[in-house]
Scaffold this motif. Sequence first.
Motif, PDB file in Angstrom:
ATOM      1  N   CYS A   1       3.839 -10.632   8.216  1.00 26.37           N
ATOM      2  CA  CYS A   1       4.734 -11.622   7.586  1.00 26.37           C
ATOM      3  C   CYS A   1       4.818 -12.872   8.456  1.00 26.37           C
ATOM      4  N   LYS A   2       4.986 -12.658   9.754  1.00 25.78           N
ATOM      5  CA  LYS A   2       5.100 -13.787  10.682  1.00 25.78           C
ATOM      6  C   LYS A   2       3.781 -14.562  10.763  1.00 25.78           C
ATOM      7  N   LYS A   3       2.671 -13.843  10.900  1.00 22.77           N
ATOM      8  CA  LYS A   3       1.362 -14.481  11.062  1.00 22.77           C
ATOM      9  C   LYS A   3       0.962 -15.288   9.829  1.00 22.77           C
ATOM     10  N   TYR A   4       1.233 -14.760   8.638  1.00 24.39           N
ATOM     11  CA  TYR A   4       0.789 -15.413   7.410  1.00 24.39           C
ATOM     12  C   TYR A   4       1.906 -16.167   6.685  1.00 24.39           C
ATOM     13  N   GLY A   5       3.119 -16.149   7.242  1.00 19.18           N
ATOM     14  CA  GLY A   5       4.227 -16.883   6.643  1.00 19.18           C
ATOM     15  C   GLY A   5       4.619 -16.367   5.268  1.00 19.18           C
ATOM     16  N   LYS A   6       4.647 -15.065   5.104  1.00 15.99           N
ATOM     17  CA  LYS A   6       4.988 -14.449   3.815  1.00 15.99           C
ATOM     18  C   LYS A   6       6.334 -13.742   3.902  1.00 15.99           C
ATOM     19  N   LYS A   7       6.923 -13.500   2.732  1.00 13.49           N
ATOM     20  CA  LYS A   7       8.223 -12.832   2.652  1.00 13.49           C
ATOM     21  C   LYS A   7       8.106 -11.331   2.832  1.00 13.49           C
ATOM     22  N   ASP A   8       7.008 -10.774   2.329  1.00 14.68           N
ATOM     23  CA  ASP A   8       6.836  -9.322   2.366  1.00 14.68           C
ATOM     24  C   ASP A   8       5.343  -9.004   2.397  1.00 14.68           C
ATOM     25  N   VAL A   9       5.032  -7.748   2.684  1.00 12.30           N
ATOM     26  CA  VAL A   9       3.652  -7.293   2.731  1.00 12.30           C
ATOM     27  C   VAL A   9       3.530  -6.039   1.877  1.00 12.30           C
ATOM     28  N   ARG A  10       2.530  -6.037   1.023  1.00 11.73           N
ATOM     29  CA  ARG A  10       2.195  -4.824   0.267  1.00 11.73           C
ATOM     30  C   ARG A  10       1.030  -4.206   1.016  1.00 11.73           C
ATOM     31  N   LEU A  11       1.323  -3.138   1.744  1.00 13.61           N
ATOM     32  CA  LEU A  11       0.334  -2.513   2.617  1.00 13.61           C
ATOM     33  C   LEU A  11      -0.226  -1.263   1.949  1.00 13.61           C
ATOM     34  N   CYS A  12      -1.516  -1.271   1.729  1.00 14.52           N
ATOM     35  CA  CYS A  12      -2.207  -0.128   1.131  1.00 14.52           C
ATOM     36  C   CYS A  12      -2.739   0.737   2.278  1.00 14.52           C
ATOM     37  N   LEU A  13      -2.284   1.967   2.358  1.00 16.86           N
ATOM     38  CA  LEU A  13      -2.691   2.880   3.424  1.00 16.86           C
ATOM     39  C   LEU A  13      -3.849   3.743   2.945  1.00 16.86           C
ATOM     40  N   ILE A  14      -4.949   3.730   3.700  1.00 15.61           N
ATOM     41  CA  ILE A  14      -6.154   4.455   3.307  1.00 15.61           C
ATOM     42  C   ILE A  14      -6.650   5.270   4.495  1.00 15.61           C
ATOM     43  N   GLN A  15      -6.711   6.577   4.324  1.00 14.06           N
ATOM     44  CA  GLN A  15      -7.211   7.422   5.408  1.00 14.06           C
ATOM     45  C   GLN A  15      -8.735   7.370   5.429  1.00 14.06           C
ATOM     46  N   ASP A  16      -9.290   7.169   6.627  1.00 15.80           N
ATOM     47  CA  ASP A  16     -10.737   7.104   6.820  1.00 15.80           C
ATOM     48  C   ASP A  16     -11.076   7.834   8.118  1.00 15.80           C
ATOM     49  N   LEU A  17     -11.459   9.083   7.977  1.00 13.44           N
ATOM     50  CA  LEU A  17     -11.737   9.909   9.151  1.00 13.44           C
ATOM     51  C   LEU A  17     -12.972   9.455   9.923  1.00 13.44           C
ATOM     52  N   SER A  18     -13.826   8.651   9.284  1.00 14.83           N
ATOM     53  CA  SER A  18     -15.036   8.187   9.969  1.00 14.83           C
ATOM     54  C   SER A  18     -14.715   7.201  11.094  1.00 14.83           C
ATOM     55  N   LEU A  19     -13.491   6.695  11.154  1.00 14.96           N
ATOM     56  CA  LEU A  19     -13.110   5.744  12.206  1.00 14.96           C
ATOM     57  C   LEU A  19     -12.950   6.414  13.561  1.00 14.96           C
ATOM     58  N   ILE A  20     -12.886   7.734  13.587  1.00 13.34           N
ATOM     59  CA  ILE A  20     -12.731   8.568  14.781  1.00 13.34           C
ATOM     60  C   ILE A  20     -11.316   8.454  15.351  1.00 13.34           C
ATOM     61  N   GLY A  21     -10.817   7.263  15.511  1.00  8.73           N
ATOM     62  CA  GLY A  21      -9.465   7.010  16.024  1.00  8.73           C
ATOM     63  C   GLY A  21      -9.125   5.550  15.805  1.00  8.73           C
ATOM     64  N   GLY A  22      -7.884   5.190  15.996  1.00  6.45           N
ATOM     65  CA  GLY A  22      -7.466   3.796  15.830  1.00  6.45           C
ATOM     66  C   GLY A  22      -7.292   3.425  14.372  1.00  6.45           C
ATOM     67  N   PHE A  23      -7.500   2.127  14.073  1.00  3.75           N
ATOM     68  CA  PHE A  23      -7.294   1.649  12.703  1.00  3.75           C
ATOM     69  C   PHE A  23      -8.064   0.360  12.465  1.00  3.75           C
ATOM     70  N   ILE A  24      -8.184   0.009  11.187  1.00  2.34           N
ATOM     71  CA  ILE A  24      -8.719  -1.282  10.760  1.00  2.34           C
ATOM     72  C   ILE A  24      -7.676  -1.891   9.839  1.00  2.34           C
ATOM     73  N   LEU A  25      -7.336  -3.140  10.089  1.00  8.71           N
ATOM     74  CA  LEU A  25      -6.378  -3.867   9.260  1.00  8.71           C
ATOM     75  C   LEU A  25      -7.133  -4.972   8.542  1.00  8.71           C
ATOM     76  N   ARG A  26      -7.086  -4.960   7.207  1.00  3.70           N
ATOM     77  CA  ARG A  26      -7.823  -5.950   6.416  1.00  3.70           C
ATOM     78  C   ARG A  26      -6.844  -6.755   5.558  1.00  3.70           C
ATOM     79  N   VAL A  27      -6.932  -8.087   5.708  1.00  2.00           N
ATOM     80  CA  VAL A  27      -6.144  -9.022   4.901  1.00  2.00           C
ATOM     81  C   VAL A  27      -7.137 -10.000   4.287  1.00  2.00           C
ATOM     82  N   GLY A  28      -7.370  -9.860   2.988  1.00  2.00           N
ATOM     83  CA  GLY A  28      -8.367 -10.709   2.339  1.00  2.00           C
ATOM     84  C   GLY A  28      -9.729 -10.491   2.969  1.00  2.00           C
ATOM     85  N   ASP A  29     -10.319 -11.553   3.492  1.00  4.85           N
ATOM     86  CA  ASP A  29     -11.635 -11.470   4.128  1.00  4.85           C
ATOM     87  C   ASP A  29     -11.550 -11.259   5.638  1.00  4.85           C
TER      88      ASP A  29
END
Length: 167
Positions: free
Chosen positions: A118-146
Amino acid sequence: MTQAAINYGQVLYELSIPEEAVEEAALILKTVPQLKEALCSPVIGKNSRRRIIDRVFPAEIRNFLKVLADHQSMDLAEDIFKAWQARVCEQKGILEASLFYVTEPEEEQIREIKAMLCKKYGKKDVRLCLIQDLSLIGGFILRVGDVETDWSLKGRFRQLEQKIMRR
């Protein structure tokens, strides 16, 4: 996503159909793939497709779906609903983002990620889609648009491999 789907999504947004009706129609088409196949089929006549739409979908969205079926554009429905959703979020000041993870984050972590976005993109709210991906081994990937932020072990291994290959 094709330009046609984006244009249809814009038209759907401008029709001011209640969100519940649009979301229900999207859910019906997603959960009953045979219905979408029937509505896309050139073998099934125009009047038959229109009767199916009248029986299955909310009244508010029927005319829009009939236009799609009449113009053989029902195969674009999923992308049309995505384009509509993006337009709704844009108007409401909501950012759409996807979080790919191995271990599901805790509520506090999700709140922190949303607050940061919200702070970074100046938005009121975030609709966050949570997707489990076991191939990542650990950690996470955060995708916003491109824009993709890769904090996964798989991504780190790939970066390390590229550094070693350059030497």
